[in-house]
Design a protein around this motif. Sequence first.
Motif, mmCIF file in Angstrom:
data_model
loop_
_atom_site.group_PDB
_atom_site.id
_atom_site.type_symbol
_atom_site.label_atom_id
_atom_site.label_comp_id
_atom_site.label_asym_id
_atom_site.label_seq_id
_atom_site.Cartn_x
_atom_site.Cartn_y
_atom_site.Cartn_z
ATOM 1 N N SER A 62 -21.272 9.523 -16.402
ATOM 2 C CA SER A 62 -19.945 8.960 -16.172
ATOM 3 C C SER A 62 -19.258 9.654 -15.007
ATOM 4 O O SER A 62 -18.487 9.041 -14.284
ATOM 5 C CB SER A 62 -19.105 9.061 -17.441
ATOM 6 N N SER A 63 -19.544 10.952 -14.799
ATOM 7 C CA SER A 63 -18.900 11.651 -13.684
ATOM 8 C C SER A 63 -19.385 11.112 -12.346
ATOM 9 O O SER A 63 -18.595 10.933 -11.422
ATOM 10 C CB SER A 63 -19.141 13.153 -13.780
ATOM 11 N N SER A 64 -20.693 10.852 -12.236
ATOM 12 C CA SER A 64 -21.177 10.314 -10.968
ATOM 13 C C SER A 64 -20.688 8.879 -10.781
ATOM 14 O O SER A 64 -20.418 8.467 -9.653
ATOM 15 C CB SER A 64 -22.697 10.378 -10.879
ATOM 16 N N ALA A 65 -20.556 8.140 -11.849
ATOM 17 C CA ALA A 65 -20.016 6.780 -11.746
ATOM 18 C C ALA A 65 -18.567 6.840 -11.291
ATOM 19 O O ALA A 65 -18.132 6.039 -10.455
ATOM 20 C CB ALA A 65 -20.129 6.064 -13.087
ATOM 21 N N SER A 66 -17.813 7.804 -11.802
ATOM 22 C CA SER A 66 -16.420 7.965 -11.373
ATOM 23 C C SER A 66 -16.342 8.343 -9.904
ATOM 24 O O SER A 66 -15.469 7.866 -9.175
ATOM 25 C CB SER A 66 -15.719 9.029 -12.210
ATOM 26 N N GLU A 67 -17.250 9.220 -9.470
ATOM 27 C CA GLU A 67 -17.260 9.609 -8.059
ATOM 28 C C GLU A 67 -17.558 8.410 -7.166
ATOM 29 O O GLU A 67 -16.907 8.215 -6.134
ATOM 30 C CB GLU A 67 -18.300 10.693 -7.820
ATOM 31 N N LEU A 68 -18.544 7.611 -7.571
ATOM 32 C CA LEU A 68 -18.882 6.418 -6.781
ATOM 33 C C LEU A 68 -17.713 5.444 -6.741
ATOM 34 O O LEU A 68 -17.392 4.877 -5.697
ATOM 35 C CB LEU A 68 -20.116 5.735 -7.359
ATOM 36 N N ALA A 69 -17.069 5.251 -7.885
ATOM 37 C CA ALA A 69 -15.921 4.345 -7.940
ATOM 38 C C ALA A 69 -14.788 4.885 -7.072
ATOM 39 O O ALA A 69 -14.109 4.125 -6.371
ATOM 40 C CB ALA A 69 -15.458 4.180 -9.387
ATOM 41 N N GLY A 70 -14.588 6.194 -7.117
ATOM 42 C CA GLY A 70 -13.542 6.808 -6.305
ATOM 43 C C GLY A 70 -13.780 6.614 -4.816
ATOM 44 O O GLY A 70 -12.848 6.304 -4.058
ATOM 45 N N ARG A 71 -15.023 6.787 -4.392
ATOM 46 C CA ARG A 71 -15.351 6.569 -2.978
ATOM 47 C C ARG A 71 -15.097 5.129 -2.566
ATOM 48 O O ARG A 71 -14.579 4.853 -1.486
ATOM 49 C CB ARG A 71 -16.800 6.935 -2.703
ATOM 50 N N GLN A 72 -15.463 4.205 -3.444
ATOM 51 C CA GLN A 72 -15.256 2.784 -3.126
ATOM 52 C C GLN A 72 -13.766 2.463 -3.073
ATOM 53 O O GLN A 72 -13.314 1.727 -2.200
ATOM 54 C CB GLN A 72 -15.971 1.905 -4.157
ATOM 55 N N LEU A 73 -12.995 3.040 -3.993
ATOM 56 C CA LEU A 73 -11.551 2.818 -3.979
ATOM 57 C C LEU A 73 -10.925 3.381 -2.707
ATOM 58 O O LEU A 73 -9.992 2.794 -2.157
ATOM 59 C CB LEU A 73 -10.901 3.440 -5.218
ATOM 60 N N ASP A 74 -11.434 4.532 -2.233
ATOM 61 C CA ASP A 74 -10.918 5.095 -0.981
ATOM 62 C C ASP A 74 -11.145 4.139 0.180
ATOM 63 O O ASP A 74 -10.291 3.993 1.048
ATOM 64 C CB ASP A 74 -11.592 6.439 -0.683
ATOM 65 N N LYS A 75 -12.300 3.487 0.196
ATOM 66 C CA LYS A 75 -12.599 2.538 1.269
ATOM 67 C C LYS A 75 -11.690 1.312 1.207
ATOM 68 O O LYS A 75 -11.311 0.757 2.234
ATOM 69 C CB LYS A 75 -14.050 2.081 1.184
ATOM 70 N N LEU A 76 -11.368 0.892 -0.018
ATOM 71 C CA LEU A 76 -10.604 -0.343 -0.200
ATOM 72 C C LEU A 76 -9.094 -0.137 -0.247
ATOM 73 O O LEU A 76 -8.346 -1.106 -0.287
ATOM 74 C CB LEU A 76 -11.056 -1.041 -1.496
ATOM 75 N N SER A 77 -8.649 1.110 -0.260
ATOM 76 C CA SER A 77 -7.216 1.370 -0.461
ATOM 77 C C SER A 77 -6.392 0.889 0.732
ATOM 78 O O SER A 77 -6.873 0.806 1.862
ATOM 79 C CB SER A 77 -6.979 2.856 -0.704
ATOM 80 N N ASP A 78 -5.133 0.599 0.438
ATOM 81 C CA ASP A 78 -4.183 0.139 1.444
ATOM 82 C C ASP A 78 -3.707 1.358 2.227
ATOM 83 O O ASP A 78 -3.000 2.215 1.699
ATOM 84 C CB ASP A 78 -3.008 -0.555 0.740
ATOM 85 N N LYS A 79 -4.066 1.447 3.490
ATOM 86 C CA LYS A 79 -3.755 2.627 4.306
ATOM 87 C C LYS A 79 -2.285 2.689 4.712
ATOM 88 O O LYS A 79 -1.815 3.722 5.160
ATOM 89 C CB LYS A 79 -4.634 2.658 5.562
#
Length: 113
Positions: A62-79
């Motif tokens: 679950s920790s690596s899944a959270s890290e992957l999700a976090g990276r994807q959210l960083d890419k998609l976030s509203d700058k």
Amino acid sequence: MPRPELYPIKKVIGFNQNMIDAVDKWRAKQKPIPTVSDAIRRLLELGLAGAKVPRPRPQPTSSSASELAGRQLDKLSDKSVPAEEQANRKRRLLKGPEEFREHRIDRKKAKPL
């Protein structure tokens, strides 16, 4: 006394014409040219020697899944949004809706107050 058989186990298998043509083409390149049976036997040995046994893929934690999700959210976030608000949104998305948090099996249950 008869000589012992080199290959005592016999199997009957089917081939289509393309397979036979490919075996014959391979045979023609060998010196000395093997029999069809020997050619098939050698090709089978080569194929089995080169075959890799697939290893089971480790299940992501679950920790690596959270890290992957976090990276994807960083890419998609509203700058255009301030960094603090981006962090709050990311945290909310990673935690999930409050209604479902108690049902998640990958997290410890919160102790009642």
